[in-house]
Motif scaffolding. Structure first.
Motif, PDB file in Angstrom:
ATOM      1  N   ALA A 212     -30.345  23.397 -21.860  1.00  0.00           N
ATOM      2  CA  ALA A 212     -29.871  23.000 -20.532  1.00  0.00           C
ATOM      3  C   ALA A 212     -28.484  22.363 -20.577  1.00  0.00           C
ATOM      4  N   GLY A 213     -28.002  22.126 -21.792  1.00  0.00           N
ATOM      5  CA  GLY A 213     -26.682  21.531 -21.932  1.00  0.00           C
ATOM      6  C   GLY A 213     -26.622  20.088 -21.482  1.00  0.00           C
ATOM      7  N   GLY A 214     -27.739  19.385 -21.572  1.00  0.00           N
ATOM      8  CA  GLY A 214     -27.803  18.011 -21.108  1.00  0.00           C
ATOM      9  C   GLY A 214     -27.115  17.029 -22.041  1.00  0.00           C
ATOM     10  N   ALA A 215     -26.815  15.855 -21.500  1.00  0.00           N
ATOM     11  CA  ALA A 215     -26.209  14.798 -22.287  1.00  0.00           C
ATOM     12  C   ALA A 215     -27.269  14.142 -23.171  1.00  0.00           C
ATOM     13  N   VAL A 216     -26.830  13.529 -24.240  1.00  0.00           N
ATOM     14  CA  VAL A 216     -27.741  12.802 -25.117  1.00  0.00           C
ATOM     15  C   VAL A 216     -28.324  11.626 -24.340  1.00  0.00           C
ATOM     16  N   PRO A 217     -29.656  11.496 -24.290  1.00  0.00           N
ATOM     17  CA  PRO A 217     -30.266  10.396 -23.539  1.00  0.00           C
ATOM     18  C   PRO A 217     -29.837   9.027 -24.065  1.00  0.00           C
ATOM     19  N   ASP A 218     -29.746   8.060 -23.173  1.00  0.00           N
ATOM     20  CA  ASP A 218     -29.403   6.694 -23.565  1.00  0.00           C
ATOM     21  C   ASP A 218     -30.408   6.180 -24.584  1.00  0.00           C
ATOM     22  N   GLY A 219     -29.894   5.512 -25.599  1.00  0.00           N
ATOM     23  CA  GLY A 219     -30.757   4.924 -26.617  1.00  0.00           C
ATOM     24  C   GLY A 219     -31.184   5.873 -27.703  1.00  0.00           C
ATOM     25  N   SER A 220     -30.811   7.140 -27.596  1.00  0.00           N
ATOM     26  CA  SER A 220     -31.190   8.124 -28.611  1.00  0.00           C
ATOM     27  C   SER A 220     -30.181   8.136 -29.753  1.00  0.00           C
ATOM     28  N   VAL A 221     -30.655   8.570 -30.908  1.00  0.00           N
ATOM     29  CA  VAL A 221     -29.748   8.823 -32.015  1.00  0.00           C
ATOM     30  C   VAL A 221     -28.841   9.988 -31.621  1.00  0.00           C
ATOM     31  N   LYS A 222     -27.580   9.896 -31.922  1.00  0.00           N
ATOM     32  CA  LYS A 222     -26.648  10.955 -31.548  1.00  0.00           C
ATOM     33  C   LYS A 222     -26.692  12.077 -32.574  1.00  0.00           C
ATOM     34  N   PRO A 223     -26.925  13.313 -32.129  1.00  0.00           N
ATOM     35  CA  PRO A 223     -26.914  14.431 -33.077  1.00  0.00           C
ATOM     36  C   PRO A 223     -25.498  14.698 -33.575  1.00  0.00           C
ATOM     37  N   ASP A 224     -25.395  15.252 -34.765  1.00  0.00           N
ATOM     38  CA  ASP A 224     -24.070  15.593 -35.295  1.00  0.00           C
ATOM     39  C   ASP A 224     -23.464  16.767 -34.533  1.00  0.00           C
ATOM     40  N   TYR A 225     -24.328  17.678 -34.109  1.00  0.00           N
ATOM     41  CA  TYR A 225     -23.869  18.848 -33.363  1.00  0.00           C
ATOM     42  C   TYR A 225     -24.862  19.158 -32.252  1.00  0.00           C
ATOM     43  N   THR A 226     -24.379  19.704 -31.161  1.00  0.00           N
ATOM     44  CA  THR A 226     -25.223  20.158 -30.051  1.00  0.00           C
ATOM     45  C   THR A 226     -24.828  21.577 -29.701  1.00  0.00           C
ATOM     46  N   ILE A 227     -25.810  22.469 -29.656  1.00  0.00           N
ATOM     47  CA  ILE A 227     -25.564  23.864 -29.295  1.00  0.00           C
ATOM     48  C   ILE A 227     -26.645  24.316 -28.311  1.00  0.00           C
ATOM     49  N   PRO A 228     -26.337  25.298 -27.452  1.00  0.00           N
ATOM     50  CA  PRO A 228     -27.314  25.731 -26.454  1.00  0.00           C
ATOM     51  C   PRO A 228     -28.406  26.638 -27.005  1.00  0.00           C
ATOM     52  N   THR A 229     -28.140  27.281 -28.124  1.00  0.00           N
ATOM     53  CA  THR A 229     -29.100  28.200 -28.717  1.00  0.00           C
ATOM     54  C   THR A 229     -28.951  28.213 -30.229  1.00  0.00           C
ATOM     55  N   VAL A 230     -30.043  28.448 -30.909  1.00  0.00           N
ATOM     56  CA  VAL A 230     -30.014  28.491 -32.369  1.00  0.00           C
ATOM     57  C   VAL A 230     -29.112  29.613 -32.872  1.00  0.00           C
ATOM     58  N   LEU A 231     -28.836  30.593 -32.027  1.00  0.00           N
ATOM     59  CA  LEU A 231     -27.962  31.699 -32.430  1.00  0.00           C
ATOM     60  C   LEU A 231     -26.536  31.237 -32.715  1.00  0.00           C
ATOM     61  N   ASP A 232     -26.177  30.052 -32.238  1.00  0.00           N
ATOM     62  CA  ASP A 232     -24.848  29.497 -32.509  1.00  0.00           C
ATOM     63  C   ASP A 232     -24.784  28.721 -33.824  1.00  0.00           C
ATOM     64  N   LEU A 233     -25.892  28.647 -34.536  1.00  0.00           N
ATOM     65  CA  LEU A 233     -25.932  27.850 -35.766  1.00  0.00           C
ATOM     66  C   LEU A 233     -24.922  28.295 -36.822  1.00  0.00           C
ATOM     67  N   PRO A 234     -24.664  29.592 -37.014  1.00  0.00           N
ATOM     68  CA  PRO A 234     -23.690  29.973 -38.047  1.00  0.00           C
ATOM     69  C   PRO A 234     -22.327  29.314 -37.896  1.00  0.00           C
ATOM     70  N   HIS A 235     -21.907  29.051 -36.656  1.00  0.00           N
ATOM     71  CA  HIS A 235     -20.621  28.384 -36.450  1.00  0.00           C
ATOM     72  C   HIS A 235     -20.649  26.964 -37.031  1.00  0.00           C
ATOM     73  N   ILE A 236     -21.784  26.282 -36.893  1.00  0.00           N
ATOM     74  CA  ILE A 236     -21.932  24.926 -37.427  1.00  0.00           C
ATOM     75  C   ILE A 236     -21.937  24.970 -38.955  1.00  0.00           C
ATOM     76  N   LEU A 237     -22.677  25.906 -39.515  1.00  0.00           N
ATOM     77  CA  LEU A 237     -22.761  26.018 -40.967  1.00  0.00           C
ATOM     78  C   LEU A 237     -21.399  26.329 -41.573  1.00  0.00           C
ATOM     79  N   ALA A 238     -20.587  27.123 -40.876  1.00  0.00           N
ATOM     80  CA  ALA A 238     -19.249  27.435 -41.373  1.00  0.00           C
ATOM     81  C   ALA A 238     -18.401  26.162 -41.456  1.00  0.00           C
ATOM     82  N   GLN A 239     -18.566  25.273 -40.490  1.00  0.00           N
ATOM     83  CA  GLN A 239     -17.832  24.000 -40.521  1.00  0.00           C
ATOM     84  C   GLN A 239     -18.303  23.115 -41.661  1.00  0.00           C
ATOM     85  N   LEU A 240     -19.623  23.091 -41.880  1.00  0.00           N
ATOM     86  CA  LEU A 240     -20.177  22.221 -42.913  1.00  0.00           C
ATOM     87  C   LEU A 240     -19.829  22.703 -44.316  1.00  0.00           C
ATOM     88  N   ASN A 241     -19.675  24.000 -44.464  1.00  0.00           N
ATOM     89  CA  ASN A 241     -19.407  24.563 -45.791  1.00  0.00           C
ATOM     90  C   ASN A 241     -17.929  24.809 -46.027  1.00  0.00           C
TER      91      ASN A 241
END
Length: 243
Positions: free
Chosen positions: A214-243
Motif C-alpha cells: 500500500a506504500g504506507g508510512a512506517v507506523p509511529d514507534g516501529s523499528v525503521k526498515p532499512d528498505y521499503t519496496i511495494p513488491t518482493v519483485l523489486d528485491l534484486p535492486h536492493i541486493l545490488a545495492q548491498l553487494n
C-alpha cells in the motif's frame, strides 16, 4: 548495514510471497454465499457473522497441548460467530461446513505467481534461501504445500513448530544455524513491521526489507526498515545495492 556480500535471504510467506489477504477475501465471499442460501440471511447479518469470524481469527491463540486441533478451534469460531450475530445457536454441522468451505477456498486461491517463482529460482542460484513463517504448524504447512514452494528453499521454518516465533531472537538464531551463516550475512524480507522487521533488527541481520504494497508510512514507534519496496519483485535492486 556495512559488511561483506549477502549470503542468505530469509523470506516471510503470507502477504510477502503469496497474497493471503486476497485469498482470504475470496474464501469469505464464498462462505457468505453458503450462509445466504442455507439460512436465508441478508447482507447485514452475513457481514456481521464474517466480521466476527475474522476478528476471532486475528486474535486466535492456539495451544496444541489443549487437546483440540486447529480445525476444531476454527469450526468453533464459525459456530460462535453465527450465534453472536444472530442471537441463536448454530448447528455444529453448519459451522463445520462453513469452515471447510472457507479453508479449502482460501487454499485454492493461494498461488506463487510465475514472476515470484522465477525470482526465487534466480536468487537460489546465488544465495541460500529460507522461508520463515509465523503461525500454527498445520495451517502454514498446508499453505506451503498448496503453493508448492518447497523446491525454492534450502530450509523452511514454521514458527508454530518451535517454542518462540518471530520476532524472538531464538527462531532467527535457529535459521542462521540451519543455513550455516551469521546474522550479518542475511537479509530479512517481510510485510510485518512487528514480526519480520523488528525480528530481523533485533537479530542483527545485514538489512531488513519491508514489503508495503500500500506504500504506507512506517507506523509511529516501529523499528525503521532499512528498505521499503511495494513488491518482493523489486528485491534484486536492493541486493545490488548491498553487494
Amino acid at each position: 548495514m556495512d559488511g561483506g556480500a549477502v549470503k542468505a535471504i530469509l523470506f516471510d510467506l503470507d502477504n510477502t510471497l503469496i497474497e493471503t489477504s486476497r485469498a482470504g477475501g475470496v474464501a469469505i465471499r464464498k462462505t457468505s454465499e453458503l450462509l445466504r442460501t442455507t439460512l436465508g440471511l441478508d447482507d447485514s447479518a452475513i457481514s456481521s457473522i464474517c466480521d466476527k469470524f475474522k476478528e476471532k481469527l486475528f486474535h486466535e491463540t492456539f495451544d496444541p497441548a489443549a487437546g483440540r486441533s486447529i480445525d476444531d478451534v476454527r469450526v468453533g469460531h464459525w459456530e460462535e460467530s453465527i450465534q453472536e450475530a444472530l442471537g441463536r445457536g448454530a448447528t455444529r454441522p453448519l459451522a463445520a461446513q462453513c469452515y471447510s468451505l472457507w479453508k479449502n477456498s482460501r487454499l485454492e486461491a493461494l498461488s506463487l505467481s510465475p514472476q515470484i517463482s522465477g525470482l526465487l529460482k534466480r536468487l537460489r542460484s546465488r544465495y541460500k534461501l529460507l522461508l520463515l513463517s509465523n503461525g500454527e504448524a498445520q495451517t502454514q504447512r498446508e499453505k506451503v504445500e498448496a503453493v508448492g514452494c518447497e523446491e525454492f528453499f534450502d530450509a523452511i521454518v514454521i514458527g508454530g513448530e518451535h517454542a518462540e516465533q518471530k520476532p524472538f531472537l531464538s527462531i532467527f538464531t535457529l535459521c542462521f544455524n540451519m543455513l550455516g551463516v551469521g546474522a550479518q550475512d542475511c537479509v530479512m524480507v517481510g510485510d510485518s513491521m512487528d514480526t519480520d522487521i523488528r525480528g530481523g533488527f533485533n537479530a542483527g541481520v545485514r538489512a531488513t526489507v519491508w514489503i508495503s504494497s500500500a506504500g504506507g508510512a512506517v507506523p509511529d514507534g516501529s523499528v525503521k526498515p532499512d528498505y521499503t519496496i511495494p513488491t518482493v519483485l523489486d528485491l534484486p535492486h536492493i541486493l545490488a545495492q548491498l553487494n
